[in-house]
Scaffold this motif. Structure first.
Motif, PDB file in Angstrom:
ATOM      1  N   ASP A  81       0.859  -1.178   0.000  1.00  0.00           N
ATOM      2  CA  ASP A  81       0.000   0.000   0.000  1.00  0.00           C
ATOM      3  C   ASP A  81       0.897   1.230   0.000  1.00  0.00           C
ATOM      4  O   ASP A  81       1.523   1.560   1.020  1.00  0.00           O
ATOM      5  CB  ASP A  81      -0.922  -0.008   1.220  1.00  0.00           C
ATOM      6  CG  ASP A  81      -2.008   1.056   1.146  1.00  0.00           C
ATOM      7  OD1 ASP A  81      -1.699   2.206   0.786  1.00  0.00           O
ATOM      8  OD2 ASP A  81      -3.173   0.732   1.436  1.00  0.00           O
ATOM      9  N   LYS A 111       1.986   1.082  -9.846  1.00  0.00           N
ATOM     10  CA  LYS A 111       0.977   0.238  -9.214  1.00  0.00           C
ATOM     11  C   LYS A 111       0.524  -0.800 -10.227  1.00  0.00           C
ATOM     12  O   LYS A 111       0.614  -0.603 -11.443  1.00  0.00           O
ATOM     13  CB  LYS A 111      -0.205   1.052  -8.711  1.00  0.00           C
ATOM     14  CG  LYS A 111      -1.151   1.588  -9.791  1.00  0.00           C
ATOM     15  CD  LYS A 111      -2.353   2.250  -9.155  1.00  0.00           C
ATOM     16  CE  LYS A 111      -3.343   2.730 -10.226  1.00  0.00           C
ATOM     17  NZ  LYS A 111      -4.534   3.364  -9.634  1.00  0.00           N
ATOM     18  N   TYR A 207       0.747  -7.388  -5.275  1.00  0.00           N
ATOM     19  CA  TYR A 207      -0.219  -6.336  -5.579  1.00  0.00           C
ATOM     20  C   TYR A 207       0.341  -5.027  -5.039  1.00  0.00           C
ATOM     21  O   TYR A 207       0.609  -4.912  -3.849  1.00  0.00           O
ATOM     22  CB  TYR A 207      -1.553  -6.617  -4.912  1.00  0.00           C
ATOM     23  CG  TYR A 207      -2.201  -7.924  -5.309  1.00  0.00           C
ATOM     24  CD1 TYR A 207      -3.100  -7.995  -6.371  1.00  0.00           C
ATOM     25  CD2 TYR A 207      -1.925  -9.100  -4.597  1.00  0.00           C
ATOM     26  CE1 TYR A 207      -3.695  -9.198  -6.726  1.00  0.00           C
ATOM     27  CE2 TYR A 207      -2.522 -10.310  -4.944  1.00  0.00           C
ATOM     28  CZ  TYR A 207      -3.404 -10.347  -6.004  1.00  0.00           C
ATOM     29  OH  TYR A 207      -3.992 -11.541  -6.352  1.00  0.00           O
ATOM     30  N   VAL A 208       0.514  -4.043  -5.914  1.00  0.00           N
ATOM     31  CA  VAL A 208       0.974  -2.720  -5.486  1.00  0.00           C
ATOM     32  C   VAL A 208      -0.162  -1.746  -5.764  1.00  0.00           C
ATOM     33  O   VAL A 208      -0.568  -1.556  -6.913  1.00  0.00           O
ATOM     34  CB  VAL A 208       2.247  -2.294  -6.240  1.00  0.00           C
ATOM     35  CG1 VAL A 208       2.712  -0.924  -5.754  1.00  0.00           C
ATOM     36  CG2 VAL A 208       3.360  -3.326  -6.040  1.00  0.00           C
ATOM     37  N   LYS A 209      -0.704  -1.166  -4.694  1.00  0.00           N
ATOM     38  CA  LYS A 209      -1.887  -0.326  -4.868  1.00  0.00           C
ATOM     39  C   LYS A 209      -1.669   1.093  -4.368  1.00  0.00           C
ATOM     40  O   LYS A 209      -0.832   1.356  -3.503  1.00  0.00           O
ATOM     41  CB  LYS A 209      -3.092  -0.944  -4.172  1.00  0.00           C
ATOM     42  CG  LYS A 209      -2.982  -1.060  -2.661  1.00  0.00           C
ATOM     43  CD  LYS A 209      -4.244  -1.727  -2.101  1.00  0.00           C
ATOM     44  CE  LYS A 209      -4.205  -1.849  -0.587  1.00  0.00           C
ATOM     45  NZ  LYS A 209      -5.447  -2.480  -0.062  1.00  0.00           N
ATOM     46  N   ARG A 210      -2.446   1.965  -4.960  1.00  0.00           N
ATOM     47  CA  ARG A 210      -2.460   3.367  -4.545  1.00  0.00           C
ATOM     48  C   ARG A 210      -3.901   3.851  -4.604  1.00  0.00           C
ATOM     49  O   ARG A 210      -4.650   3.460  -5.492  1.00  0.00           O
ATOM     50  CB  ARG A 210      -1.574   4.205  -5.471  1.00  0.00           C
ATOM     51  CG  ARG A 210      -1.417   5.636  -5.013  1.00  0.00           C
ATOM     52  CD  ARG A 210      -0.257   6.309  -5.669  1.00  0.00           C
ATOM     53  NE  ARG A 210       0.184   7.447  -4.899  1.00  0.00           N
ATOM     54  CZ  ARG A 210       1.267   8.138  -5.143  1.00  0.00           C
ATOM     55  NH1 ARG A 210       2.059   7.784  -6.137  1.00  0.00           N
ATOM     56  NH2 ARG A 210       1.590   9.158  -4.399  1.00  0.00           N
ATOM     57  N   TYR A 214      -5.187  -1.336  -7.214  1.00  0.00           N
ATOM     58  CA  TYR A 214      -3.976  -1.769  -7.895  1.00  0.00           C
ATOM     59  C   TYR A 214      -4.219  -2.056  -9.371  1.00  0.00           C
ATOM     60  O   TYR A 214      -3.289  -2.418 -10.088  1.00  0.00           O
ATOM     61  CB  TYR A 214      -3.352  -2.997  -7.203  1.00  0.00           C
ATOM     62  CG  TYR A 214      -4.320  -4.118  -6.866  1.00  0.00           C
ATOM     63  CD1 TYR A 214      -4.806  -4.970  -7.847  1.00  0.00           C
ATOM     64  CD2 TYR A 214      -4.702  -4.344  -5.547  1.00  0.00           C
ATOM     65  CE1 TYR A 214      -5.652  -5.999  -7.523  1.00  0.00           C
ATOM     66  CE2 TYR A 214      -5.561  -5.383  -5.212  1.00  0.00           C
ATOM     67  CZ  TYR A 214      -6.033  -6.214  -6.209  1.00  0.00           C
ATOM     68  OH  TYR A 214      -6.882  -7.231  -5.895  1.00  0.00           O
TER      69      TYR A 214
END
Length: 216
Positions: A81, A111, A207-210, A214
């Motif tokens: 996150d 992301k 998972y790279v989310k902003r 993501y």
């Protein structure tokens, strides 16, 4: 200085711009040794021992800990996150191991969904073409070691079998954890990336989310 008693001279060399922050560490001036007081010992590792960070200098929320986790991702997944500056390794029974991280500075964060394509122990480092275009005087290669910006371990992110040039890796700038300062990669304390490295196999989903998302 405490670091001079603990570590080889290599770590006292100037930091690289790529994958490194450019700000002065907290409680240090430009003239002071920026590493003074940040290390309290060494953890055995090969081929280099790992400098252990004085956690009292850091916000306690960035300490590695087991937390409740209600997300939809399966156990074994990594969830980063960017807004929280946290990385979660999802566990069974609605739990996760949470680590504090440093993330990419404004305009450099990525992301999406990727996988761990390969893993590296004390990896060597080379700048991307984008890094070189922004800073042409960057060295083109750096051997593994205590002053290498990838630190003690690295997880290399892949999509469709291709390296996307984003990493989850260690850092020799512990004061940057919780900050938005890197060239896009996710950085962790060296002792934390070693812990994560041992728990995560090649093929694990990342998972790279902003802003809570993501999906690009």
């Amino acid at each position: 200085m405490i670091l001079r008693r603990l570590l080889p001279c290599a770590l006292l060399s100037a930091s690289l711009a790529a994958c490194q922050s450019v700000q002065t560490p907290p409680q240090a001036s430009a003239e002071a040794d920026p590493y003074a007081g940040w290390y309290i010992g060494l953890a055995p590792d090969k081929p280099y021992d790992i400098p252990l960070v004085d956690r009292s200098r850091m916000d306690a929320k960035y300490a590695r800990q087991v937390v409740e986790y209600k997300g939809p991702e399966k156990p074994g997944s990594i969830v980063v996150d960017i807004d929280e500056r946290m990385l979660y390794l999802v566990q069974p029974d609605n739990k996760a191991i949470r680590y504090g991280v440093g993330v990419g500075r404004q305009g450099f964060s990525w992301k999406g969904v990727a996988s761990v394509g390969r893993k590296g122990v004390w990896p060597a480092w080379s700048p991307t073409k984008t890094m070189v275009s922004l800073k042409p005087d960057l060295p083109r290669y750096r051997e593994a070691g205590l002053d290498n910006p990838l630190g003690a371990r690295a997880l290399y992110l892949y999509q469709d079998g291709r390296d996307i040039l984003f990493r989850i890796h260690g850092t020799n700038e512990p004061w940057s954890i919780g900050q938005q300062v890197s060239s896009g990669c996710i950085r962790m304390l060296n002792e934390d990336i070693v812990d994560l490295y041992e728990r995560v196999p090649v093929g694990a989903t990342v998972y790279v989310k902003r802003n809570g998302r993501y999906r690009v």
